[in-house]
Write a protein that holds these residues in place. Structure first.
Motif, PDB file in Angstrom:
ATOM      1  N   PRO A  53       0.670  -1.060   0.142  1.00  0.00           N
ATOM      2  CA  PRO A  53      -0.181   0.209  -0.168  1.00  0.00           C
ATOM      3  C   PRO A  53       0.698   1.581  -0.120  1.00  0.00           C
ATOM      4  O   PRO A  53       2.136   1.532   1.225  1.00  0.00           O
ATOM      5  N   ILE A  70      -7.804   3.143   0.050  1.00  0.00           N
ATOM      6  CA  ILE A  70      -8.654   1.739   1.127  1.00  0.00           C
ATOM      7  C   ILE A  70      -9.504   1.461   1.513  1.00  0.00           C
ATOM      8  O   ILE A  70     -10.058   2.113   2.428  1.00  0.00           O
ATOM      9  N   ASP A  72     -10.733  -1.488   3.730  1.00  0.00           N
ATOM     10  CA  ASP A  72     -11.104  -3.248   4.862  1.00  0.00           C
ATOM     11  C   ASP A  72     -12.210  -3.496   4.916  1.00  0.00           C
ATOM     12  O   ASP A  72     -12.447  -2.705   6.375  1.00  0.00           O
ATOM     13  N   ALA A  81      -6.313  -3.297   8.895  1.00  0.00           N
ATOM     14  CA  ALA A  81      -5.430  -1.365   8.591  1.00  0.00           C
ATOM     15  C   ALA A  81      -3.921  -0.668   9.273  1.00  0.00           C
ATOM     16  O   ALA A  81      -4.037  -0.198   8.728  1.00  0.00           O
ATOM     17  N   MET A  84      -1.230  -1.682   7.050  1.00  0.00           N
ATOM     18  CA  MET A  84      -1.529  -1.586   5.448  1.00  0.00           C
ATOM     19  C   MET A  84      -0.378   0.416   5.797  1.00  0.00           C
ATOM     20  O   MET A  84      -0.045   0.798   5.264  1.00  0.00           O
ATOM     21  N   THR A  97      -2.071   7.938   2.321  1.00  0.00           N
ATOM     22  CA  THR A  97      -2.721   6.763   2.100  1.00  0.00           C
ATOM     23  C   THR A  97      -3.665   6.685   3.206  1.00  0.00           C
ATOM     24  O   THR A  97      -3.641   7.088   4.307  1.00  0.00           O
ATOM     25  N   LYS A  98      -5.156   6.797   3.118  1.00  0.00           N
ATOM     26  CA  LYS A  98      -5.882   6.214   3.949  1.00  0.00           C
ATOM     27  C   LYS A  98      -6.874   4.609   3.771  1.00  0.00           C
ATOM     28  O   LYS A  98      -7.410   4.658   3.117  1.00  0.00           O
ATOM     29  N   VAL A  99      -7.035   4.990   5.587  1.00  0.00           N
ATOM     30  CA  VAL A  99      -7.802   3.112   5.638  1.00  0.00           C
ATOM     31  C   VAL A  99      -9.446   3.492   5.677  1.00  0.00           C
ATOM     32  O   VAL A  99      -9.616   3.864   7.198  1.00  0.00           O
ATOM     33  N   THR A 149     -10.132  -4.464   0.763  1.00  0.00           N
ATOM     34  CA  THR A 149      -8.958  -5.656   1.458  1.00  0.00           C
ATOM     35  C   THR A 149     -10.620  -6.502   2.357  1.00  0.00           C
ATOM     36  O   THR A 149     -11.302  -5.326   2.956  1.00  0.00           O
TER      37      THR A 149
END
Ligand code: SAM
Length: 264
Positions: A53, A70, A72, A81, A84, A97-99, A149
């Motif tokens: 990621p 992203i 999850d 999370a 990542m 990048t964020k989840v 994911t």
């Protein structure tokens, strides 16, 4: 009689799955460690390393200034999370990048939020928790996600095909669906040993450590009922995904497998 599109049986299944995860939320790590002899941590590390990621933009519409978006799913306690976000920050030097962690169970989400306090992401806009059913992600727009994911979640879904189609809808073209799930052991001797371990020891460990035999009996049965590697690969293709290579990679002789699909 129907609850929306659900039959009574399906509604009961959802209720039962809910009760299982409410019951196991706090003892989740201890139980996973005992049941898998610690191997689930290695699988999760590998899953994340392999997805990489925060590396170069994943899709042509990705903006390097924004990192990956992203989702999850069934992210429960944040296990995937946090890994990542750590990977994106430390390996790819990516602070964008964020989840979004989505889970149907408020107790699992509460456990995840509690654990997030011990990470650098607790108050960061890079991490978000939402209560949602994988089969109905109305709050997530079409074509908005770079990476979807789901780790050890799909086998609990009532309608797996509906959830995979939702994944297809929310992903951007070029976006990746990645699923890690228990699967079928290839070697018959190893399988015989594995079945004895899972059906014999796991409910017993559940009873002794978590005081909850039934939930762990459910977990073992849900693993046994889950489709084979090829059947699951076919479901991913039927939803419209292109699968790279044979479509999956076995972990530890097939105890688990990682399936991937790319939205064309
Ligand atoms: N991904 C985490 C991990 O690998 O440790 C948690 C996996 S846990 C075994 C399965 C999770 O799936 C639970 O948190 C459960 O609440 C969630 N779940 C079950 N059915 C779901 C559904 N229909 N939609 C979203 N999450 C669901």
């Amino acid at each position: 009689t129907h609850f929306g599109y659900e039959t009574v049986d399906e509604a009961l299944k959802e209720h039962k799955v809910g009760a299982v995860f409410s019951s196991v939320a706090s003892s989740y790590d201890t139980m996973n460690d005992l049941m898998s002899l610690g191997i689930h941590r290695l699988w999760k590390d590998y899953f994340v390393r392999n997805l990489n990621p925060g590396a170069n933009p994943l899709t042509s519409s990705s903006d390097p200034e924004k990192g990956w978006n992203i989702l999850d799913i069934a992210g429960g306690t944040g296990d995937i999370a946090f890994r990542m976000l750590d990977h994106a920050s430390t390996i790819n030097n990516d602070a964008h990048t964020k989840v979004t962690v989505a889970d149907i169970n408020p107790d699992m989400l509460a456990e995840g939020k509690k654990r997030a306090l011990a990470t650098p992401y607790a108050r960061s806009p890079r991490l978000k928790f939402v209560e949602a059913n994988a089969e109905k992600l109305d709050m997530i727009p079409d074509n908005s996600v770079d990476l979807y994911t789901v780790a050890f979640g799909v086998r609990n879904f009532t309608h797996k095909d509906v959830a995979i189609r939702e994944a297809f809808r929310v992903l951007k073209p070029g976006g990746v669906f990645a699923c890690m799930e228990f699967s079928k052991v290839n070697n018959p001797l190893f399988d015989a040993f594995y079945k004895r371990w899972s059906f014999g020891a796991i409910p017993l460990i559940g009873q002794l450590v978590a005081g909850d035999r039934d939930s762990y009996q459910y977990l073992v049965e849900s693993i046994d009922r889950f489709p084979s590697q090829t059947e699951f690969r076919d479901m991913i293709q039927e939803a419209g995904f292109l699968v790279p290579g044979q479509g999956w990679e076995d972990l530890t002789g097939g105890i688990a497998a990682i399936h991937k699909g790319v939205k064309p």
